[in-house]
Scaffold this active site. Structure first.
Site, mmCIF file in Angstrom:
data_model
loop_
_atom_site.group_PDB
_atom_site.id
_atom_site.type_symbol
_atom_site.label_atom_id
_atom_site.label_comp_id
_atom_site.label_asym_id
_atom_site.label_seq_id
_atom_site.Cartn_x
_atom_site.Cartn_y
_atom_site.Cartn_z
ATOM 1 N N HIS A 127 0.830 -1.211 0.000
ATOM 2 C CA HIS A 127 0.000 0.000 0.000
ATOM 3 C C HIS A 127 0.867 1.265 0.000
ATOM 4 O O HIS A 127 0.584 2.222 -0.712
ATOM 5 C CB HIS A 127 -0.976 -0.002 1.178
ATOM 6 C CG HIS A 127 -2.191 -0.853 0.919
ATOM 7 N ND1 HIS A 127 -2.158 -2.222 1.025
ATOM 8 C CD2 HIS A 127 -3.439 -0.543 0.513
ATOM 9 C CE1 HIS A 127 -3.355 -2.702 0.717
ATOM 10 N NE2 HIS A 127 -4.155 -1.707 0.397
ATOM 11 N N LYS A 147 -9.185 -7.813 8.445
ATOM 12 C CA LYS A 147 -9.837 -8.018 9.743
ATOM 13 C C LYS A 147 -9.754 -6.742 10.570
ATOM 14 O O LYS A 147 -8.878 -5.912 10.351
ATOM 15 C CB LYS A 147 -9.221 -9.189 10.487
ATOM 16 C CG LYS A 147 -7.855 -8.927 11.076
ATOM 17 C CD LYS A 147 -7.415 -10.092 11.927
ATOM 18 C CE LYS A 147 -5.984 -9.938 12.421
ATOM 19 N NZ LYS A 147 -5.842 -9.093 13.612
#
Lengths: 291, 208
Positions: B36, B117
Site C-alpha cells: 500500500h 480483519k
C-alpha cells in the site's frame, strides 16, 4: 550435551499447529454463548474448524506465526551458547518446512531476513539456570503482530480515566485497553497484565504471565478476584469475537505484580489473540516430553 | 448464502449490506503494508520515482485489480525454492494500518472491495461510498481454513518485499467473509465501538 535441534523443530511444529487443550475448551464454550446465525457464532465456528484442520494437517493455526518467545530453564553446566544455536537452527528449519512464516524484518532497511533470524533479539530467548539434576525445559509462545499492536502501557495516575495508583486504577486502565483493542487483536483474547516494574520489565512480565494455564489464578485473593472481575466486565462491553458484536471478548485475565520505583506505577497489558500458541518441552536424560 | 464471482460489478456491490455473509470466488491479489505504501508513493502521490520493474508491475496490477478485491494477508507459502507456490496458511491481517492509503488505492485501481480483519476507519468508509466498494471481514487467525479456499497461486509481484508483504495473485473458491462496511455508509465497527464505549463509561463510573 546432546543435539536437540530436531526435537526443537518438532516442538515448534506443535506450538504453531496444535492449539493447547485448555484454550480450545474455552473457545468451545464460547461458541455456545453466541446467538445461532450471528456473525459472532459463525466466527467462533470457523475458529474451531480451523483449530482442528491445523492440527490434522500440521499447518500453522495463524499465518502470523508471531515473535517466537522462548524461555529456557537449563540445568547447571549446560551451554546456553549451544542451546541458542540449536534453537536458531531449529527455527530456520521450521521456517523451511512452512511451520513458521519468515517474520523478521529489519526495521531500518525494510528487509525480511527470510529465515526468521534477525540480530540478537529475534527470536527472543530468555535463559534461566536450574539445578544440575533438574530437567531442561523450553517454553515457547508465538505471539502475532495483530494482538501485539493492541497491547498498551499506562503510567498511573491517569487523569483521563480517573485511574489512581491502586487496584481500582488498574481495573480502569485494563478495561480501557480492552475497549480500545476492539476486535483488532483477534478477540476473544486473553489478557496478561503486569503491575509495576519499569517500562521494559513490565511489558516483558505481562507476556510471561501468559505462560500459565487458562483459569489459573493469582495467589492473592484480591488480585484473583480482580482477574475474574475484569474478564466478566470486559465481556459486558459486547465487542465479541472478531469485534462483530457478541458475548465473549475476553476468555481469561492474568495479573502479576512486580516491584516498582516510588515514582513509577506502570500497568502493562499484553493482549493475546484467541490463537494462544504456547507449549513446553521437557528433556531429562534421553527422554523428551512435549506437553 | 450469497456467492460472488470476482471481478464484480457495481450493482452487486451496492446490494451488499452490513452483516451479510458472502462466499467469494475468482481472482484476488494480496497486499498489505509495504504494498500500500509503495502504490501510494509511486503511482498515486508520485512522491517516489518508479524503479526496477515498478512500471511493469503497475500495468499488470491495473488490469488485475480493476473490479477485483485486495486481500490484507501475509501468507505462509510453500514451494518457494521450486516456485511451485502453495498457500499453507492465509488468514487476514489487521486492516486499520492501511487506513491512510486505502480509499485512494480503491479509487485509483477501481477496487470493489477490501478483505481484512478488524475493520477500517472513516476515510475508507467514505471511499467505499464513492468507488463504490465494501469491506469484507475474514476470520482472523483462521489461516489453515482459509488457505483451503485458495485453489491456485497464479503469480507473485514484488517478492523483494518479503513473502508476507509481496503481492500474491490467487484464485479462490468459496472464501468465507462477512460484509462489515458497505457502500451506503454503514459500518458494523462504528456501531460496536460506540456501544462498547458507552459500557466502558458506565464501568469507569462504578465504585471499586
Amino acid at each position: 550435551m546432546r543435539d536437540l535441534t530436531n526435537e526443537i523443530v518438532e516442538f515448534i511444529r506443535r506450538t504453531s499447529t496444535d492449539l493447547p487443550q485448555d484454550v480450545e475448551e474455552r473457545l468451545k464454550a464460547a461458541v455456545e454463548k453466541e446467538a445461532p446465525g450471528s456473525a459472532a457464532r459463525g466466527a467462533m465456528e470457523t475458529v474451531l474448524k480451523n483449530v482442528e484442520l491445523s492440527r490434522k494437517n500440521s499447518t500453522p493455526i495463524c499465518q502470523d506465526t508471531g515473535t517466537p518467545i522462548f524461555y529456557v530453564h537449563y540445568p547447571e553446566g549446560w551451554s546456553t551458547r549451544k542451546l541458542r544455536e540449536m534453537i536458531r537452527n531449529a527455527l530456520v528449519e521450521a521456517t523451511q518446512k512452512s511451520y513458521m512464516r519468515p517474520n523478521a524484518v529489519d526495521a531500518i532497511y525494510d528487509k525480511n531476513s527470510g529465515n526468521n533470524l534477525g540480530g540478537e533479539e529475534f527470536p527472543s530467548i530468555h535463559f534461566e539456570e536450574v539445578d544440575a539434576d533438574a530437567p531442561l525445559t523450553i517454553e515457547l509462545m508465538l505471539k502475532g503482530g495483530g494482538c501485539e499492536n493492541v497491547g498498551a502501557q499506562y503510567s498511573l495516575p491517569n487523569n483521563g480515566l480517573g485511574a489512581g495508583r491502586d487496584l481500582a486504577g488498574v481495573r480502569k486502565v485494563v478495561l480501557d485497553a480492552v475497549q480500545k483493542a476492539q476486535g483488532q487483536g483477534c478477540a476473544p483474547g486473553i489478557l496478561g497484565v503486569a503491575i509495576g516494574g519499569d517500562r521494559g520489565s513490565s511489558y516483558a512480565k505481562s507476556k510471561e504471565v501468559l505462560f500459565g494455564k487458562i483459569g489459573e489464578r493469582n495467589n492473592d485473593p484480591e488480585v484473583a478476584a480482580l482477574e475474574e472481575r475484569l474478564t466478566d466486565e470486559a465481556n459486558t462491553m459486547g465487542i465479541g469475537p472478531m469485534g462483530f458484536g457478541g458475548q465473549t471478548t475476553v476468555i481469561d485475565t492474568k495479573i502479576v505484580g512486580m516491584h516498582r520505583l516510588p515514582a513509577s506505577y506502570f500497568v502493562s497489558v499484553s493482549y493475546m489473540c484467541w490463537a494462544y500458541r504456547r507449549r513446553k518441552m521437557t528433556v531429562q536424560g534421553d527422554e523428551v516430553v512435549y506437553d | 448464502m450469497r456467492e460472488i464471482q470476482l471481478p464484480v460489478n457495481d450493482e452487486t456491490i451496492r446490494e451488499l449490506r452490513v452483516g451479510e455473509p458472502v462466499l467469494l470466488s475468482g481472482l484476488m491479489v494480496t497486499g498489505r503494508d509495504a504494498a500500500h505504501k509503495w502504490m501510494m508513493e509511486t503511482f498515486i502521490k508520485k512522491t517516489k520515482e518508479p524503479k526496477g520493474d515498478d512500471l511493469q508491475v503497475y500495468e499488470a496490477l491495473k488490469k488485475l485489480l480493476n473490479g477485483a478485491v485486495i486481500y490484507h494477508c501475509g501468507p505462509v507459502v510453500s514451494g518457494l525454492d521450486s516456485k511451485d507456490y502453495k498457500f499453507v496458511a492465509a488468514g487476514p491481517t489487521t486492516s486499520i494500518r492501511e487506513e491512510p492509503y486505502q480509499a485512494a488505492v480503491m479509487k485509483h485501481f477501481n477496487l470493489k472491495g477490501v478483505i481484512g480483519k478488524g475493520g477500517m476507519g472513516a476515510k475508507t468508509l467514505q471511499g467505499c461510498q464513492e468507488t463504490p466498494g465494501v469491506y469484507f471481514h475474514a476470520i482472523g487467525g483462521a489461516a489453515s481454513f482459509i488457505a483451503q479456499s485458495v485453489k491456485k497461486v497464479l503469480g507473485v509481484y514484488k517478492l523483494e518485499f518479503g513473502v508476507p508483504e509481496a503481492l500474491w495473485v490467487i484464485e479462490v473458491k468459496d472464501f468465507p467473509v462477512v460484509v462489515t462496511m458497505d457502500s451506503h455508509g454503514q459500518s458494523q465497527h462504528t456501531v460496536v465501538e460506540s456501544a462498547s464505549h458507552r459500557v466502558l463509561e458506565e464501568l469507569l463510573a462504578q465504585p471499586y
